[in-house]
Enzyme design. Structure first.
Site, PDB file in Angstrom:
ATOM      1  CG  HIS A  95      -3.554  -4.123   7.085  1.00  0.00           C
ATOM      2  ND1 HIS A  95      -3.189  -3.751   5.957  1.00  0.00           N
ATOM      3  CD2 HIS A  95      -4.637  -5.175   6.872  1.00  0.00           C
ATOM      4  CE1 HIS A  95      -3.793  -4.468   5.065  1.00  0.00           C
ATOM      5  NE2 HIS A  95      -4.320  -5.202   5.575  1.00  0.00           N
ATOM      6  CG  ASP A 160      -9.239   0.830  -2.267  1.00  0.00           C
ATOM      7  OD1 ASP A 160      -9.946   1.569  -2.459  1.00  0.00           O
ATOM      8  OD2 ASP A 160      -8.379   0.432  -3.228  1.00  0.00           O
ATOM      9  CD  GLU A 228      -8.681   2.645  -6.106  1.00  0.00           C
ATOM     10  OE1 GLU A 228      -8.474   1.356  -6.289  1.00  0.00           O
ATOM     11  OE2 GLU A 228      -8.693   2.912  -4.877  1.00  0.00           O
TER      12      GLU A 228
END
Length: 487
Positions: A95, A160, A228
């Protein structure tokens, strides 16, 4: 050396079914390397790419260790081999954005396969809580499901997105909306059942950031568990790919915004509760919201299981995969911005470079503050020299063949550079998170002289030939090929 060649050659052929000889450099690694080495083209191709899709670099081979001893054996063999400068990089779920886990011409260690039984969570009197030993390549979602099934436990701080490897996120701190309280991902645990998920809108940036900073300053017991936010155009949808927050039964009705144009800011918070605290959660949430300055009539709430909240991005990922919109280039830009300059950043970037058209950003724009004292100063992650700083994350996707030229990879990459140039020229003092600098003098500027000296000294002490993690582009092994080639 002859015995090494006789041992390694049939080992490689029997493992991956090759009909060609393995590269000679592999035969120089020595016979103490366990695990499975593969030069199968499909394995090499997979290890040459990542989520960012911005660079591609083929390794010579892929190594699948059976445990920590195999990894140590590979590094030891590479270090003493005749193949000086042979790179070794660990790869979890791939990733990274800019080829950080790649090892051009070297060996990529595929950490994604766990061997042996998982350990059960253990209580430690010294830690005052539970811990669990996991393989570095394990996905966080698998760790979560395992610890919930064996004690109802879960780490406090998450990214997240849960389909990332443990080692990959911890090596880069691992941040999300819980980091203001718990710091980056850590090993403490707590038990939860339900999440009250809340969003509220602002048109005034100063009020938005003042409320965010106030929320992360509150003490335990009377605060939200997650803070957030994101930037959105007034004419755009509040929902986005990051969540399934709004359902058909909970439509977005923004009549209160009919007089607002341009940029809006969405505060996103959660309050966790279980059966013992369910009776008081409404009162606690109302009290916290009552002290905020969001636009009247723009509060939206939903309750959902704790695991569903943590796994919300994966739900959206599956939808994008079904549309062929996941395996595309992702020129992400993540910045840490000092709180004292965040208003200047808003004026120069959100309302300036973007011109209030967040739809042209190529994806969500996250923005939320964190407390510096929650970060270990010994970490290699560089943060601004202020008590509070913001993460501003441009999570871009470049869709091939997009009708809008502004959504092309070239346009989004150019806009990233425009944002970086603005920060430099305006003296914002921003630091890149997950940076991808191209030259060592840029890395020196990134770290600062004192931190660079310590970082370089530790590298020289523990990896003197610079064979590890060369995909980061910080230290280049001697007599080695270019790190990456632009795709």
């Amino acid at each position: 050396m002859a015995r090494c060649l006789v041992f390694m050659l049939p080992f490689l052929i029997s493992t991956v079914g090759l009909t060609v000889d393995p590269p000679s450099q592999l035969l120089q690694l020595g016979g103490d390397v366990g695990g499975r080495l593969s030069v199968d083209p499909s394995d090499v191709h997979e290890a040459s790419r990542d989520f960012g899709g911005l660079s591609r670099a083929e390794p010579m081979a892929v190594f699948r260790p059976r445990g920590a001893d195999d990894v140590a054996g590979l590094v030891r063999a590479a270090y003493v081999s005749l193949a000086r400068g042979l790179r070794v990089s660990a790869r979890g779920h791939g990733h990274s954005i800019s080829g950080q886990a790649q090892a051009p011409g070297g060996v990529v260690v595929d950490m994604s396969r766990r061997h042996g039984a998982r350990a059960l969570p253990v209580y430690s009197p010294e830690l005052g809580g539970h811990y669990v030993d996991v393989w570095g390549g394990e996905l966080w979602v698998d760790v979560l499901n395992w610890t919930l099934a064996h004690g109802g436990l879960a780490p406090r701080s998450w990214t997240d997105y849960l389909y990332l490897s443990v080692g990959g996120t911890i090596s880069n701190a691992g941040i999300s909306g819980q980091a203001f309280h718990h710091g980056p991902q850590i090993s403490n645990v707590y038990e939860l059942d339900v999440v009250r998920w809340i969003r509220a809108l602002y048109s005034n940036f100063s009020e938005f950031t003042a409320d965010q900073e106030r929320l992360i300053s509150l003490r335990a017991g009377r605060r939200f568990d997650y803070v957030e936010g994101f930037v959105v155009a007034a004419e755009g949808l509040i929902n986005n790919w990051r969540s399934s927050f709004f359902s058909p039964q909970n439509p977005v009705k923004l009549s209160a915004l009919k007089h607002h144009t341009g940029v809006l800011y969405c505060l996103e918070v959660t309050k966790n509760y279980d059966d013992d605290t369910a009776a008081s959660v409404d009162q606690e949430v109302d009290a916290l919201l009552g002290e905020l300055d969001f636009l009247p009539g723009t509060v939206f709430t939903t309750d959902l299981p704790y695991v569903d909240f943590l796994d919300r991005v994966h739900t959206a990922e599956l939808k994008l995969r079904a549309k062929g919109m996941w395996e595309v280039p992702h020129p992400w830009l993540n910045l840490f911005v000092p709180a004292s300059r965040i208003t200047d950043f808003d004026a120069g970037v959100f309302r300036g470079i973007l011109g209030g058209r967040t739809a042209g950003a190529g994806g969500p724009i996250l923005i939320y503050p964190m407390n510096k004292h929650k970060w270990d100063p010994r970490s290699s992650v560089v943060t601004p020299d202020e008590d509070v700083f913001y993460l501003v994350a441009f999570l871009r996707s470049a869709l091939p063949g997009a009708s809008n030229p502004a959504q092309s990879l070239e346009a989004l990459a150019a806009q990233n550079q425009q944002i970086l140039d603005f920060c430099a020229e305006a003296g914002i003092g921003a630091k890149q998170y997950l940076p991808n600098h191209k030259a060592q003098h840029e890395w020196v500027d990134h770290f600062g002289a004192a931190r660079w000296e310590r970082f370089a000294r530790l590298k020289a002490e523990y990896d003197p030939r610079a064979i590890l993690a060369s995909g980061q582009g910080i230290f280049r092994p001697a007599n080695s090929p270019a790190l990456v080639e632009d795709s």
